[in-house]
Design an enzyme around this catalytic site. Sequence first.
Site, mmCIF file in Angstrom:
data_model
loop_
_atom_site.group_PDB
_atom_site.id
_atom_site.type_symbol
_atom_site.label_atom_id
_atom_site.label_comp_id
_atom_site.label_asym_id
_atom_site.label_seq_id
_atom_site.Cartn_x
_atom_site.Cartn_y
_atom_site.Cartn_z
ATOM 1 N N LYS A 126 0.866 -1.190 0.000
ATOM 2 C CA LYS A 126 0.000 0.000 0.000
ATOM 3 C C LYS A 126 0.891 1.224 0.000
ATOM 4 C CE LYS A 126 -4.499 0.839 0.370
ATOM 5 N NZ LYS A 126 -5.624 -0.034 0.047
ATOM 6 N N ASP A 166 -6.951 4.156 -4.779
ATOM 7 C CA ASP A 166 -7.603 4.004 -3.476
ATOM 8 C C ASP A 166 -8.260 5.373 -3.211
ATOM 9 O OD1 ASP A 166 -7.609 1.891 -1.131
ATOM 10 O OD2 ASP A 166 -7.361 3.808 -0.140
#
Length: 449
Positions: A126, A166
């Site tokens: 991430k 995201d």
Amino acid sequence: MGEYIKQVLDDLRQRNPHENEFLEAVAEVFSALDPVIDSDPKYRRNAVLERMSEPDRTISFRVVWQDDEGKPHVNRGWRVQFNGAIGPYKGGLRFSEHVSLGTLKFLGFEQTFKNALTGLPMGGGKGGSDFNPIGKSDSEIMRFCQAFMTELYRHIGPDTDVPAGDIGVSAKEIGYLYGQYRRLTGAFQNGVLTGKDLSFGGSLLRPEATGYGAVAYLQEVLKHENDTLAGKRIAVSGYGNAAWGVIKKAASLGAVPVTLSGRDGYIYDLDGITTEEKINSLLEIRADRNRSVRMYAERFHVPWFPDERPWGRVKADIWMPCATQNEVSAEDAQRIVDAGGRYYLEVANMPAEPDALHILQKNGLICAPGKAVNAGGVAVSGLEMSQNALRLSWTAEEVETRLNTIMHNIYRDSVDAAERYGFGYDLIKGANIAGFLKVAEAMIKQGLI
Ligand code: GLU
């Protein structure tokens, strides 16, 4: 929780004293693992838990960009390459002023298990920045993305690390990021990012995938209860990609989504967010510089509740938080219990505080975790990678069939894992165990690294 796991968590707390979200995420997964660890000495012998709770590496860099007046700004960028045992690191980039390294460690940890659950060969990662895209012009966003990629590009690649979108990063930002990657490397390697526009290798149905996958999972849960989706009222939070996909699919199957929320409040649409015009308005809100859900209330003349979230404040059969982490407090959970409704499915990553989840479960709601319910997004990213590698594109039907099979398998693997290790019908414990088993096996087979 057994002594050994307690000790691992204590050590982790000592090493990461300020990273509460990360610590909670690890504790949640590990709390399902006592019977697994006890079933075979290989897990302790290979220090699987100790290794799994430490990222492979974290990268931190400075991002300098100029606003439209020519004023320079400095932000921080990160990529957490959490676990690469089963495939290239894979996971989104988040641009928000709330992003910190601790948040990204938490999300990278979750991503590792989520990606394993899809059954596709993807490790967990991430990244993102503390850059706040709200209120920025298009050219500011472009310059920021170019500056961000100028640092990130040396750490990623189609076989090493494949970022995606995201919160705050959608197809538009992915386009700017890819353009800069291509300029810097001088190669057309579009498998380096997913969530791309169709014009340069994106997958059909990638935008819809998170929401469609969540509804596919929801249908598995309903089937188990001999229940159906038609006529069900769904309280949704958020207004972004996940909320949009859930609403679009659920409405097409006869359900009635009734709420949306943003940072400044929520709307309640008693007639349902079911028409094409209403559903498409979410795309307009997201494209707007100021991004307020209030626009929906004004346009469709529905009530707007400033500074609140819908939890337990409306009538709903199904609660689906689609916004961000920690948006459901213990108080909200109690209100949900009092308001009725049987199902609580997380579409965001860990939207409930740990106490909140226990209240919901204790009171008999059927609860399912984000890492299983929202895995359709990254699953279709995995399918996008396959299409890029094969240099072909599948039709929307082909992608949707594969997505539905993956969601069915995630549900079935979770149910089986919880059952096998003595937890009964527990979709949260089941997802954590099923994800763990896949990653642990690969780590053990590859030796102590
Ligand atoms: N950010 C999404 C997630 O949490 C998508 C990640 C991806 O497609 O790589 O799964």
